[in-house]
Design a protein around this motif. Structure first.
Motif, mmCIF file in Angstrom:
data_model
loop_
_atom_site.group_PDB
_atom_site.id
_atom_site.type_symbol
_atom_site.label_atom_id
_atom_site.label_comp_id
_atom_site.label_asym_id
_atom_site.label_seq_id
_atom_site.Cartn_x
_atom_site.Cartn_y
_atom_site.Cartn_z
ATOM 1 N N ASP A 26 34.059 -42.631 41.311
ATOM 2 C CA ASP A 26 34.163 -42.490 42.763
ATOM 3 C C ASP A 26 33.291 -41.337 43.220
ATOM 4 O OD1 ASP A 26 35.553 -40.154 42.100
ATOM 5 O OD2 ASP A 26 37.515 -41.047 42.424
ATOM 6 N N GLY A 27 33.217 -41.148 44.516
ATOM 7 C CA GLY A 27 32.397 -40.081 45.074
ATOM 8 C C GLY A 27 32.240 -40.260 46.567
ATOM 9 N N GLU A 28 31.177 -39.643 47.098
ATOM 10 C CA GLU A 28 30.881 -39.741 48.522
ATOM 11 C C GLU A 28 29.482 -40.306 48.685
ATOM 12 O OE1 GLU A 28 31.750 -36.918 52.325
ATOM 13 O OE2 GLU A 28 30.332 -36.096 50.875
ATOM 14 N N PHE A 29 29.290 -41.179 49.663
ATOM 15 C CA PHE A 29 27.986 -41.777 49.894
ATOM 16 C C PHE A 29 27.808 -42.051 51.380
ATOM 17 C CE2 PHE A 29 30.370 -45.440 50.672
ATOM 18 C CZ PHE A 29 29.620 -46.596 50.809
ATOM 19 N N PHE A 30 26.569 -42.425 51.738
ATOM 20 C CA PHE A 30 26.296 -42.824 53.112
ATOM 21 C C PHE A 30 26.496 -44.326 53.199
ATOM 22 C CE2 PHE A 30 23.667 -44.408 56.549
ATOM 23 C CZ PHE A 30 23.964 -43.519 57.578
ATOM 24 N N CYS A 31 27.503 -44.763 53.947
ATOM 25 C CA CYS A 31 27.818 -46.186 54.043
ATOM 26 C C CYS A 31 26.945 -46.835 55.113
ATOM 27 C CB CYS A 31 29.296 -46.383 54.372
ATOM 28 S SG CYS A 31 29.730 -48.121 54.628
ATOM 29 N N PRO A 32 26.111 -47.820 54.754
ATOM 30 C CA PRO A 32 25.262 -48.483 55.752
ATOM 31 C C PRO A 32 26.079 -49.212 56.815
ATOM 32 C CG PRO A 32 24.540 -48.987 53.514
ATOM 33 C CD PRO A 32 25.876 -48.332 53.397
ATOM 34 N N ALA A 33 27.250 -49.728 56.448
ATOM 35 C CA ALA A 33 28.067 -50.466 57.409
ATOM 36 C C ALA A 33 28.763 -49.527 58.384
ATOM 37 C CB ALA A 33 29.091 -51.319 56.670
ATOM 38 N N CYS A 34 29.311 -48.442 57.882
ATOM 39 C CA CYS A 34 30.001 -47.471 58.746
ATOM 40 C C CYS A 34 29.018 -46.591 59.503
ATOM 41 C CB CYS A 34 30.928 -46.591 57.917
ATOM 42 S SG CYS A 34 32.310 -47.456 57.129
ATOM 43 N N GLY A 35 27.829 -46.374 58.913
ATOM 44 C CA GLY A 35 26.845 -45.503 59.540
ATOM 45 C C GLY A 35 27.144 -44.030 59.390
ATOM 46 N N GLY A 36 27.834 -43.658 58.328
ATOM 47 C CA GLY A 36 28.163 -42.249 58.098
ATOM 48 C C GLY A 36 28.632 -42.028 56.680
ATOM 49 N N ASP A 37 28.961 -40.787 56.364
ATOM 50 C CA ASP A 37 29.431 -40.435 55.023
ATOM 51 C C ASP A 37 30.858 -40.935 54.818
ATOM 52 O OD1 ASP A 37 27.030 -39.172 54.815
ATOM 53 O OD2 ASP A 37 27.824 -37.134 54.947
ATOM 54 N N ARG A 38 31.079 -41.577 53.686
ATOM 55 C CA ARG A 38 32.397 -42.105 53.343
ATOM 56 C C ARG A 38 32.643 -41.922 51.849
ATOM 57 N NH1 ARG A 38 32.219 -42.125 58.058
ATOM 58 N NH2 ARG A 38 32.799 -43.763 59.550
ATOM 59 N N ASN A 39 33.901 -41.961 51.452
ATOM 60 C CA ASN A 39 34.230 -42.003 50.037
ATOM 61 C C ASN A 39 33.966 -43.414 49.515
ATOM 62 O OD1 ASN A 39 35.131 -39.307 49.885
ATOM 63 N ND2 ASN A 39 37.135 -39.882 50.649
ATOM 64 N N TYR A 40 33.661 -43.508 48.239
ATOM 65 C CA TYR A 40 33.426 -44.822 47.642
ATOM 66 C C TYR A 40 34.089 -44.911 46.278
ATOM 67 C CZ TYR A 40 29.998 -42.895 44.335
ATOM 68 O OH TYR A 40 29.404 -42.196 43.328
ATOM 69 N N ARG A 41 34.256 -46.150 45.838
ATOM 70 C CA ARG A 41 34.691 -46.420 44.473
ATOM 71 C C ARG A 41 33.629 -47.274 43.795
ATOM 72 N NH1 ARG A 41 40.685 -48.848 44.908
ATOM 73 N NH2 ARG A 41 39.635 -50.088 46.509
ATOM 74 N N ARG A 42 33.224 -46.858 42.629
ATOM 75 C CA ARG A 42 32.280 -47.653 41.816
ATOM 76 C C ARG A 42 33.126 -48.594 40.977
ATOM 77 N NH1 ARG A 42 26.898 -46.407 39.918
ATOM 78 N NH2 ARG A 42 26.392 -47.630 38.072
ATOM 79 N N ARG A 43 32.875 -49.899 41.102
ATOM 80 C CA ARG A 43 33.781 -50.869 40.500
ATOM 81 C C ARG A 43 33.017 -51.919 39.700
ATOM 82 N NH1 ARG A 43 38.667 -52.573 44.239
ATOM 83 N NH2 ARG A 43 39.770 -51.945 42.339
#
Length: 234
Positions: A26-43
């Motif tokens: 997991d971590g933080e990334f720039f989400c293209p759909a949200c248009g901002g920084d979000r947490n993510y899960r690598r799955r």
């Protein structure tokens, strides 16, 4: 098709493919759909053939993918190559700082107050709001005095020494793909305005600005055009 209660009919999925997901990071990334920084899960996932909802035969693996914790959309892992907003801001700030120092050093240090003042203004606007003239003076002097790093930096026809060129490329090349053309031009023009604050370009300043432009993926003709344009408007 099986009859449902009340005399109506509903479809029952007899067979299908189900994916079971497993989180591997997991971590933080720039989400293209949200248009901002979000947490993510690598799955990663495993697909299985199901019969009446019961998983049976494996049908291969899926992923890895990056799943946004906000919108739940999934993306290819190359989305992580895009810096977060926080990281991008820091990269841009460091790039302006590095360009300002390089141009000051090329102009003969910090003896020319207009150039120093212009450099401080650019660095402050980039995010180093506590930057002072004294701090830049100290850093430029350190560039010249650091033994083995910048020997003969501005001696001879090749004004931009290898060490400084490497430093500029390290600061600018990772940033360049994430800047629009106007953003890359703006970085070069900031350096040009610092150089012109105390008079016409010197050969050393032109060499440094050419290195800046190359690191920003601008071609030689475009660099020359931009430097001439800002010179004529100053």
């Amino acid at each position: 098709m099986l009859p449902a209660r009340g005399g109506t009919s509903r479809k029952i999925a007899v067979w299908g493919i189900r994916t079971t997901w497993n989180t591997v990071g997991d971590g933080e990334f720039f989400c293209p759909a949200c248009g901002g920084d979000r947490n993510y899960r690598r799955r990663t996932g495993r697909r299985r053939f199901t019969l009446l909802g019961v998983p049976l035969m494996p049908r291969g693996e899926v992923g890895p993918v990056v799943e946004c914790a906000g919108c739940r959309d999934r993306f290819d892992t190359d989305v992580l190559d895009h810096p977060t907003t926080t990281r991008f801001t820091a990269m841009l700030r460091d790039a302006v700082h590095t360009v300002a120092l390089a141009v000051l050093a090329a102009g003969g240090g910090t003896a020319a107050r207009p150039a120093l003042e212009a450099a401080v203004g650019a660095v402050r606007n980039a995010g180093f709001q506590d930057c002072t003239e004294e701090q830049l003076e100290t850093l430029v002097e350190a560039l010249g005095l650091e033994e083995g790093r910048l020997p003969g930096l501005y001696d001879g026809p090749e004004c931009c020494g290898a060490a400084l060129s490497i430093e500029l490329h390290e600061a600018l090349e990772p940033l360049s793909p994430h800047l629009a053309p106007a953003g890359r031009e703006s970085l070069l023009l900031q350096g040009a305005r610092i150089a012109l604050a105390d008079g016409p370009y010197t050969p050393a300043e032109r060499e440094v600005l050419a290195t800046v432009g190359a690191a920003l993926r601008l071609d030689a003709d475009e660099i020359s055009r931009l430097l001439a344009a800002v010179r004529s408007s100053s």
